[in-house]
Motif scaffolding. Structure first.
Motif, PDB file in Angstrom:
ATOM      1  N   ALA A  44      47.419  48.441  39.378  1.00  0.00           N
ATOM      2  CA  ALA A  44      46.597  47.915  40.158  1.00  0.00           C
ATOM      3  C   ALA A  44      45.242  47.220  39.570  1.00  0.00           C
ATOM      4  CB  ALA A  44      46.282  48.792  41.420  1.00  0.00           C
ATOM      5  N   GLY A  45      44.685  48.052  38.860  1.00  0.00           N
ATOM      6  CA  GLY A  45      43.290  47.298  37.895  1.00  0.00           C
ATOM      7  C   GLY A  45      43.834  45.874  37.340  1.00  0.00           C
ATOM      8  N   SER A  46      44.926  46.071  36.631  1.00  0.00           N
ATOM      9  CA  SER A  46      45.136  44.628  35.904  1.00  0.00           C
ATOM     10  C   SER A  46      45.212  43.412  37.075  1.00  0.00           C
ATOM     11  CB  SER A  46      46.500  44.503  35.046  1.00  0.00           C
ATOM     12  OG  SER A  46      46.160  45.640  33.953  1.00  0.00           O
ATOM     13  N   LEU A  47      45.864  43.796  37.916  1.00  0.00           N
ATOM     14  CA  LEU A  47      46.275  42.832  39.091  1.00  0.00           C
ATOM     15  C   LEU A  47      44.956  42.787  39.695  1.00  0.00           C
ATOM     16  CD1 LEU A  47      49.759  44.053  40.712  1.00  0.00           C
ATOM     17  CD2 LEU A  47      49.392  41.972  39.618  1.00  0.00           C
ATOM     18  N   GLY A  48      44.157  43.483  40.050  1.00  0.00           N
ATOM     19  CA  GLY A  48      42.741  43.172  40.735  1.00  0.00           C
ATOM     20  C   GLY A  48      41.918  42.159  39.705  1.00  0.00           C
ATOM     21  N   LYS A  49      42.273  42.174  38.463  1.00  0.00           N
ATOM     22  CA  LYS A  49      41.346  41.215  37.549  1.00  0.00           C
ATOM     23  C   LYS A  49      41.999  39.853  37.946  1.00  0.00           C
ATOM     24  CE  LYS A  49      40.100  44.447  34.002  1.00  0.00           C
ATOM     25  NZ  LYS A  49      40.040  44.581  32.745  1.00  0.00           N
ATOM     26  N   GLU A  50      43.400  39.662  38.036  1.00  0.00           N
ATOM     27  CA  GLU A  50      44.080  38.390  38.373  1.00  0.00           C
ATOM     28  C   GLU A  50      43.231  37.745  39.670  1.00  0.00           C
ATOM     29  OE1 GLU A  50      48.221  37.469  37.466  1.00  0.00           O
ATOM     30  OE2 GLU A  50      48.540  39.813  37.379  1.00  0.00           O
ATOM     31  N   TYR A  51      43.265  38.830  40.542  1.00  0.00           N
ATOM     32  CA  TYR A  51      43.047  38.274  41.922  1.00  0.00           C
ATOM     33  C   TYR A  51      41.581  38.382  42.205  1.00  0.00           C
ATOM     34  CZ  TYR A  51      48.138  37.542  42.725  1.00  0.00           C
ATOM     35  OH  TYR A  51      49.308  37.382  42.700  1.00  0.00           O
ATOM     36  N   SER A  52      40.854  38.713  41.300  1.00  0.00           N
ATOM     37  CA  SER A  52      39.452  39.174  41.546  1.00  0.00           C
ATOM     38  C   SER A  52      39.132  40.006  42.626  1.00  0.00           C
ATOM     39  CB  SER A  52      38.411  37.728  41.886  1.00  0.00           C
ATOM     40  OG  SER A  52      38.822  36.733  40.807  1.00  0.00           O
ATOM     41  N   LEU A  53      39.932  40.958  42.711  1.00  0.00           N
ATOM     42  CA  LEU A  53      39.927  42.103  43.957  1.00  0.00           C
ATOM     43  C   LEU A  53      39.759  43.543  43.156  1.00  0.00           C
ATOM     44  CD1 LEU A  53      42.795  40.847  46.267  1.00  0.00           C
ATOM     45  CD2 LEU A  53      40.222  40.861  46.807  1.00  0.00           C
ATOM     46  N   SER A  54      39.141  44.501  44.056  1.00  0.00           N
ATOM     47  CA  SER A  54      39.070  45.601  43.430  1.00  0.00           C
ATOM     48  C   SER A  54      40.387  46.316  43.314  1.00  0.00           C
ATOM     49  CB  SER A  54      37.933  46.475  44.261  1.00  0.00           C
ATOM     50  OG  SER A  54      38.534  46.716  45.830  1.00  0.00           O
ATOM     51  N   ARG A  55      40.117  47.608  42.671  1.00  0.00           N
ATOM     52  CA  ARG A  55      41.614  48.480  42.597  1.00  0.00           C
ATOM     53  C   ARG A  55      42.059  48.943  43.871  1.00  0.00           C
ATOM     54  NH1 ARG A  55      43.684  51.309  37.970  1.00  0.00           N
ATOM     55  NH2 ARG A  55      41.766  51.042  37.134  1.00  0.00           N
ATOM     56  N   GLN A  56      40.983  49.400  44.690  1.00  0.00           N
ATOM     57  CA  GLN A  56      41.159  49.623  46.148  1.00  0.00           C
ATOM     58  C   GLN A  56      42.200  48.679  46.724  1.00  0.00           C
ATOM     59  OE1 GLN A  56      37.913  50.947  48.564  1.00  0.00           O
ATOM     60  NE2 GLN A  56      39.279  51.961  49.851  1.00  0.00           N
ATOM     61  N   ALA A  57      41.445  47.317  46.749  1.00  0.00           N
ATOM     62  CA  ALA A  57      42.299  46.365  47.649  1.00  0.00           C
ATOM     63  C   ALA A  57      43.293  45.924  47.161  1.00  0.00           C
ATOM     64  CB  ALA A  57      41.190  44.921  47.272  1.00  0.00           C
ATOM     65  N   MET A  58      43.682  46.200  45.760  1.00  0.00           N
ATOM     66  CA  MET A  58      44.854  45.874  45.244  1.00  0.00           C
ATOM     67  C   MET A  58      45.854  46.966  45.449  1.00  0.00           C
ATOM     68  SD  MET A  58      45.389  42.914  43.968  1.00  0.00           S
ATOM     69  CE  MET A  58      47.061  43.238  43.802  1.00  0.00           C
ATOM     70  N   ASN A  59      45.472  48.195  45.718  1.00  0.00           N
ATOM     71  CA  ASN A  59      46.489  49.373  46.235  1.00  0.00           C
ATOM     72  C   ASN A  59      46.900  49.022  47.602  1.00  0.00           C
ATOM     73  OD1 ASN A  59      46.380  51.078  43.876  1.00  0.00           O
ATOM     74  ND2 ASN A  59      44.628  52.099  44.459  1.00  0.00           N
ATOM     75  N   GLN A  60      45.915  48.488  48.463  1.00  0.00           N
ATOM     76  CA  GLN A  60      46.360  47.940  49.767  1.00  0.00           C
ATOM     77  C   GLN A  60      47.584  46.855  49.874  1.00  0.00           C
ATOM     78  OE1 GLN A  60      43.193  47.218  52.437  1.00  0.00           O
ATOM     79  NE2 GLN A  60      41.702  48.281  51.090  1.00  0.00           N
ATOM     80  N   VAL A  61      47.244  45.973  48.858  1.00  0.00           N
ATOM     81  CA  VAL A  61      48.282  44.849  48.576  1.00  0.00           C
ATOM     82  C   VAL A  61      49.653  45.597  48.251  1.00  0.00           C
ATOM     83  CG1 VAL A  61      48.982  43.041  47.014  1.00  0.00           C
ATOM     84  CG2 VAL A  61      46.458  43.199  47.907  1.00  0.00           C
ATOM     85  N   ILE A  62      49.616  46.396  47.347  1.00  0.00           N
ATOM     86  CA  ILE A  62      51.034  47.012  46.837  1.00  0.00           C
ATOM     87  C   ILE A  62      51.532  47.959  47.983  1.00  0.00           C
ATOM     88  CG2 ILE A  62      51.888  48.572  45.136  1.00  0.00           C
ATOM     89  CD1 ILE A  62      49.651  47.573  43.053  1.00  0.00           C
TER      90      ILE A  62
END
Length: 271
Positions: A44-62
């Motif tokens: 999630a942290g790596s994806l967050g950098k791609e999308y300029s989103l926080s780890r918490q936000a990317m966890n919501q995406v996943i």
């Protein structure tokens, strides 16, 4: 093959838009291994950098993609795994093309077994309730009339694939096996035929919408949000053109494909 780097095509990403982009990438096979098998998403942290989103936000995406059945998380693993899930090809016309034997004339079981998959139907409820305006209109009921309702969830390969709810005028089926809790050995359509209302043809309507909270529970999607779905409303008529049964199916988009077969009617000159 997985590609990394910032997603420059979108200046400001949200949970919804990032989920949509990641969904497209998953469906395009970006995260599969070289042999074509399902692979793993970056953390999630790596994806967050791609999308300029926080780890918490990317966890919501996943979590959203997991509810849709596209990915799954595994204890002790970083990053979600892409699921090898083939959408169920749902063929409404098969209801009238096969002999309807067995519990509830289980069309789903026949469909999935034909493609070497495992299908089962879970009976969620059999109730009598006031008809809502839409169902009442389709069945030609008077205001305040009740309907018998059979609520089922169809499960494919252990995953809830669709909800399948049937509505019939209560005055037609009250006291009959159609209202039996659980499965009906000879099938509910057979019960209707015994009552003098064999289903002869159906009119189907399709519309896109999001799943409801109640459907999310039945489909195992959790309470974190809805997913896009296809609603199929099928009104079945007897040979006298009387509307007998309305069936409402909710088919989550990632888990289902609806396919219709059309056949040209022959004219008197054979054309």
């Amino acid at each position: 093959m997985t590609t990394m780097g910032s997603r420059e095509s979108e200046s400001r990403w949200s949970v919804e838009s990032a989920a949509g982009d990641l969904r497209t990438r998953i469906c395009a096979g970006e995260f599969r291994r070289p042999d074509g098998s399902a692979g793993q998403l970056p953390p999630a942290g790596s994806l967050g950098k791609e999308y300029s989103l926080s780890r918490q936000a990317m966890n919501q995406v996943i979590a959203k993609l997991a509810r849709e059945g596209l990915v799954e998380t595994r204890p002790g693993s970083r990053g979600a795994f892409v699921r090898d899930w083939e959408p169920l090809v749902f063929l409404p016309q098969q209801e009238f093309e096969a002999t309807q034997d067995g519990p509830d004339a289980d069309l789903l079981t026949r469909l999935v077994e034909a493609v070497a998959r495992k299908g089962e139907t879970r009976m969620d409820a059999v109730t009598a309730e006031p008809a809502d305006e839409r169902i009442g209109a389709k069945l030609g009921l008077r205001p305040g009339e009740h309907v018998g309702v059979r609520r089922r969830t169809s499960i494919v390969d252990g995953v809830p694939a669709l909800t399948d709810d049937s509505f019939v005028s209560l005055r037609l089926v009250d006291g009959t096996d159609w209202m039996t809790p659980g499965s009906v050995a000879r099938g509910t359509n057979k019960v209707l035929a015994e009552l003098g209302h064999e289903l002869a043809f159906a009119v189907d309507e399709l519309r896109p919408r999001d799943t409801t909270d109640e459907e999310n529970v039945r489909l195992g999607l959790g309470s974190g949000g809805s997913v896009h779905a296809i609603e199929l409303i099928s009104t079945a008529f007897d040979s006298e053109d009387m509307p007998v049964q309305v069936t409402v199916l909710t088919l989550p988009g990632p888990r289902n494909t609806v396919v219709y077969k059309r056949r040209r009617l022959k004219t008197e000159d054979g054309g």
